[in-house]
Scaffold this active site. Structure first.
Site, PDB file in Angstrom:
ATOM      1  N   ARG A 159       1.936 -11.058   9.903  1.00 57.69           N
ATOM      2  CA  ARG A 159       3.253 -10.651  10.546  1.00 57.69           C
ATOM      3  C   ARG A 159       4.380 -11.506   9.883  1.00 57.69           C
ATOM      4  O   ARG A 159       5.417 -11.100   9.472  1.00 57.69           O
ATOM      5  CB  ARG A 159       3.481 -10.418  11.895  1.00 57.69           C
ATOM      6  CG  ARG A 159       2.608  -9.263  12.780  1.00 57.69           C
ATOM      7  CD  ARG A 159       2.493  -8.193  11.834  1.00 57.69           C
ATOM      8  NE  ARG A 159       1.263  -8.060  11.088  1.00 57.69           N
ATOM      9  CZ  ARG A 159       0.982  -7.276  10.069  1.00 57.69           C
ATOM     10  NH1 ARG A 159       1.711  -6.405   9.897  1.00 57.69           N
ATOM     11  NH2 ARG A 159      -0.068  -7.488   9.698  1.00 57.69           N
ATOM     12  N   LYS A 211       0.780  -1.259   0.116  1.00 57.19           N
ATOM     13  CA  LYS A 211       0.073  -0.064  -0.167  1.00 57.19           C
ATOM     14  C   LYS A 211       0.741   1.229   0.213  1.00 57.19           C
ATOM     15  O   LYS A 211       0.291   2.159  -0.689  1.00 57.19           O
ATOM     16  CB  LYS A 211      -1.113   0.076   1.041  1.00 57.19           C
ATOM     17  CG  LYS A 211      -0.477   0.089   2.645  1.00 57.19           C
ATOM     18  CD  LYS A 211      -1.321   0.106   3.753  1.00 57.19           C
ATOM     19  CE  LYS A 211      -0.506   0.200   5.127  1.00 57.19           C
ATOM     20  NZ  LYS A 211      -0.164   1.432   5.289  1.00 57.19           N
ATOM     21  N   THR A 212       1.809   1.015   0.643  1.00 60.68           N
ATOM     22  CA  THR A 212       2.922   2.329   0.709  1.00 60.68           C
ATOM     23  C   THR A 212       3.111   2.653  -0.860  1.00 60.68           C
ATOM     24  O   THR A 212       3.368   4.100  -1.097  1.00 60.68           O
ATOM     25  CB  THR A 212       4.169   2.140   1.780  1.00 60.68           C
ATOM     26  OG1 THR A 212       3.614   1.997   2.956  1.00 60.68           O
ATOM     27  CG2 THR A 212       4.824   3.697   1.831  1.00 60.68           C
ATOM     28  N   ASP A 225      -3.859   7.129   4.950  1.00 57.96           N
ATOM     29  CA  ASP A 225      -3.533   5.952   5.039  1.00 57.96           C
ATOM     30  C   ASP A 225      -4.394   5.451   6.348  1.00 57.96           C
ATOM     31  O   ASP A 225      -4.525   6.167   7.211  1.00 57.96           O
ATOM     32  CB  ASP A 225      -1.949   5.871   5.348  1.00 57.96           C
ATOM     33  CG  ASP A 225      -1.527   4.566   5.142  1.00 57.96           C
ATOM     34  OD1 ASP A 225      -1.893   3.891   4.849  1.00 57.96           O
ATOM     35  OD2 ASP A 225      -0.192   4.353   5.703  1.00 57.96           O
ATOM     36  N   GLU A 226      -4.053   3.884   6.427  1.00 57.74           N
ATOM     37  CA  GLU A 226      -4.794   3.288   7.442  1.00 57.74           C
ATOM     38  C   GLU A 226      -6.163   4.027   8.005  1.00 57.74           C
ATOM     39  O   GLU A 226      -6.499   4.246   8.880  1.00 57.74           O
ATOM     40  CB  GLU A 226      -3.836   3.494   8.884  1.00 57.74           C
ATOM     41  CG  GLU A 226      -2.394   3.050   8.594  1.00 57.74           C
ATOM     42  CD  GLU A 226      -2.280   1.573   8.562  1.00 57.74           C
ATOM     43  OE1 GLU A 226      -3.262   0.940   8.505  1.00 57.74           O
ATOM     44  OE2 GLU A 226      -1.205   1.025   8.603  1.00 57.74           O
ATOM     45  N   GLN A 237      -7.926  -5.485   9.477  1.00 60.25           N
ATOM     46  CA  GLN A 237      -6.842  -5.033  10.407  1.00 60.25           C
ATOM     47  C   GLN A 237      -7.078  -3.884  11.466  1.00 60.25           C
ATOM     48  O   GLN A 237      -6.313  -3.136  11.925  1.00 60.25           O
ATOM     49  CB  GLN A 237      -5.468  -4.530   9.795  1.00 60.25           C
ATOM     50  CG  GLN A 237      -4.924  -5.776   8.936  1.00 60.25           C
ATOM     51  CD  GLN A 237      -3.405  -5.396   8.404  1.00 60.25           C
ATOM     52  OE1 GLN A 237      -2.701  -5.338   8.929  1.00 60.25           O
ATOM     53  NE2 GLN A 237      -3.558  -5.248   7.194  1.00 60.25           N
TER      54      GLN A 237
END
Length: 658
Positions: free
Chosen positions: A593, A29-30, A211-212, A242
């Site tokens: 993770r 995503k970044t 973002d997020e 998430q």
């Protein structure tokens, strides 16, 4: 752009209306956000200073800034890439007068705000104080003012919190100060009440990237709406699977409601995972499918199936820690990996102690994510407040902390009166103490107490210019009776610990002053850099210990997900439907993770106080499906010959290195 997959490229190029990018864990995503910024500049012709990208941490903002700079070079200088709170500060500094604030208003950090809360709440224990402060913070983030909070209070705790909320807001106004929550709440209220100011900021930001988005609270969601109103030119990036921060006000409904609030919303899913192997992703997909879905998505990768997921049953918590430590060290020896390739993740901080003890016993280096910095400790911040005030008498938050630490008969009433006097005269609190003609603002007793404190600070500031730093600081501590204050207000053990920290700090100041030939004022002027003196734990070759909440956004080659049992994960207080869904998302975050291997452990019994209680494996283990269950649960037994030889070799290697 050639490095991006089809979905990523589509997200970068979409400019026709609002966009929601559903970005699964490890889906890049970044890269999408940074490439979209470059696309907006290079292809859409939008000036860099008309683009804003908002994230949740300074670290993420810095990383984004660096990655954009690699794509667009010097043009990145005009971009706004910041946290929500940093953007809020930028708005407030420019629009302070419209809110009745002086341009140089103070920002209370969490410690300053807690001290003010303590003063207003009176003699309450720490747990109750935290509960009251959390209530007020959640009200602020939901844009609920003191009057509405009191009117809607459902129990005694909320009524008390609402009353303190009103007093707290009066005190902030008197001090010409804002707290962390105000940095977003006040710009939102300003935009809602002043359309001229709102239009000015809308004209400055032509495209907003957030973002997020699943972690936004009501206030942050409203800020996004107000900044993009009329143009609806935004890119929201997030993952509802998430969303794990409801306890601090985050509301996944903000992401879900975008489709209803913006009929032209385009939804693009990023489902290709670049982090994990197939078995790990299959377990994550099967688990999260037990939650109700607004947006369906399924992660996949090209990394192949990878290692089998291991489920390990342990007798108790001590054996769990021992088994994880030995297994980790053997695995590291066999695979020739680094300690930093491994993480031990758990639901609650209290679980870390057994693993710390075991890793120390095995001489395995480790770091704990989110551990408190030495310079963030309450007693150190007390001393730093004095140093800040010596260096800059206009530092109002430092003045408030120092003048009330230790208690010297100067309470919230005195400080409110001083704050009003300072605000009307456009002076700092410290300077106002010495202004003639305060009889109408302060009683003689109040003014005398403040003058005595001010005179003391002036004397110490004068000495600090030419006397050794350590001597001046020790004299300050003796003059204010700080050691006596600690031992008279705290339990002996806590007082001893805090005083030991104070001694360490004064010794460090003394040594630094001697080595660098600097006086206390010169050291104090760089006080903002002190926290950087803590070791950079991220660079160490060490096993990472972290809560699942702290691990979000991180990745590790090998993950041990421990304590996965009923009562811990899911937590015993989170078994109603909504909270259970968030606990399942927390498990999902833990699974995703892992890049190459995942080991899940649970205990048959655990000690609570002096009693042992039987435990059951978490329902989430079964919900991971056949991928996890195909590797049968094992109870600890005598190791086989290969494992025993590997352990012996690892021990020999370690001792040979010493």
């Amino acid at each position: 752009m050639t490095r991006l997959n089809d979905a990523q490229r589509e997200a970068v190029r979409h400019l026709d209306g609002p966009l929601l990018v559903l970005a699964g864990a490890g889906s890049g995503k970044t890269g999408v956000i940074t490439h979209k910024i470059a696309y907006l500049i290079d292809e859409a012709g939008i000036a860099p200073h008309k683009i804003a990208a908002i994230t949740f941490t300074n670290k993420a903002a810095k990383e984004m800034q660096e990655r954009v700079a690699k794509l667009v070079g010097a043009r990145a200088d005009g971009l706004i890439i910041s946290t929500f709170h940093s953007l809020g500060v930028r708005i407030l500094r420019q629009e302070a007068r419209a809110l009745g604030l002086k341009p140089g208003f103070s920002i209370l950090d969490a410690s300053d705000a807690t001290g003010l809360f303590q003063e207003l709440a009176g003699n309450v224990d720490k747990a109750r104080l935290r509960m009251l402060a959390t209530k007020v913070s959640l009200w602020k983030n939901a844009l609920i003012g003191p009057e509405a909070a009191l009117a809607g209070a459902s129990d005694e705790i909320e009524r008390v919190a609402a009353t303190i909320y009103a007093a707290y807001e009066r005190a902030l106004r008197a001090y010409q100060a804002v707290d962390f929550d105000d940095l977003i709440r006040l710009p939102v209220e300003l935009f809602q009440n002043n359309d001229e100011v709102a239009q000015k900021w809308r004209s400055r930001i032509w495209h907003l990237l957030v973002d997020e988005y699943q972690d936004t609270n009501g206030c942050q969601n409203r800020m996004m709406q107000l900044l993009t109103h009329g143009r609806d030119s935004f890119t929201a990036v997030g993952d509802d699977d998430q969303s794990i921060y409801a306890w601090r006000g985050a509301d996944v409904a903000n992401l879900h409601s975008l489709r209803d609030n913006y009929p032209r919303l385009k939804v693009i899913k990023l489902e290709q995972n670049y982090r994990s192997t197939g078995r790990i992703l299959q377990a994550a997909n099967v688990l999260i499918a037990h939650n109700p879905k607004v947006f369906e998505k399924k992660l996949w990768s090209e990394h192949g199936p990878g290692d089998a997921i291991r489920i390990q049953a342990c007798r108790d918590g001590d054996e769990e820690a021992r088994w994880v430590g030995e297994t980790l060290d053997t695995h590291r020896f066999q695979r020739r990996t680094k300690y930093s390739d491994y993480a031990i993740l758990y639901r609650g901080n209290h679980q870390a102690r057994a693993f710390e003890q075991q890793l120390r016993a095995q001489r395995i280096p480790y770091v704990i994510s989110g551990g408190q910095s030495f310079f963030e400790r309450s007693e150190i911040k007390d001393l730093i407040a004095y140093l800040r005030l010596l260096a800059n008498s206009d530092d109002d938050p430092a003045f408030i902390r120092a003048v009330t630490t230790p208690k010297r008969g100067i309470g919230s009433g005195t400080l409110e009166a001083l704050g009003r006097a300072a605000g009307s005269r456009h002076k700092s609190l410290f300077d106002t103490v010495f202004i003639p003609g305060l009889d109408g603002d302060l009683t003689q007793k109040q003014h005398t107490a403040l003058r005595q404190f001010g005179d003391f600070i002036r004397r110490m500031a004068a000495r600090a210019e030419h006397e050794p730093a350590g001597k001046v600081l020790n004299d300050i501590l003796e003059a204010i009776g700080y050691e006596t204050e600690l031992f008279s207000t705290l339990e002996p053990r806590e007082a001893e610990t805090r005083w030991a920290n104070v001694t360490d700090f004064t010794n460090w100041i003394t040594k630094k002053g001697d080595e660098e030939k600097k006086n206390l004022l010169e050291l104090a002027q760089s006080i903002a850099l002190l926290s950087m003196l803590d070791k950079n734990k991220e660079e160490q070759d060490a096993v990472q210990l972290a809560t699942l909440h702290a691990a979000k956004g991180l990745e590790f080659r090998h993950v041990f997900l421990v304590g996965v049992e009923e009562g811990l994960l899911p937590h015993r207080d989170s078994l109603d439907a909504t909270k259970l869904e968030e606990e399942r998302r927390l498990m999902y975050v833990g699974i995703t993770r892992a890049k190459a291997s995942l080991t899940v452990t649970w205990c048959e019994k655990r000690k609570q106080g002096k009693e042992w209680s039987p435990r059951e494996p978490s329902r989430f283990i079964a919900e991971m499906g056949e991928t996890a269950r195909s590797t049968h649960e094992q109870k600890n037994s005598v190791p086989d010959n290969d494992t025993a030889r590997a352990r012996l070799a690892a021990l020999k290697q370690r001792f040979a290195a010493k």
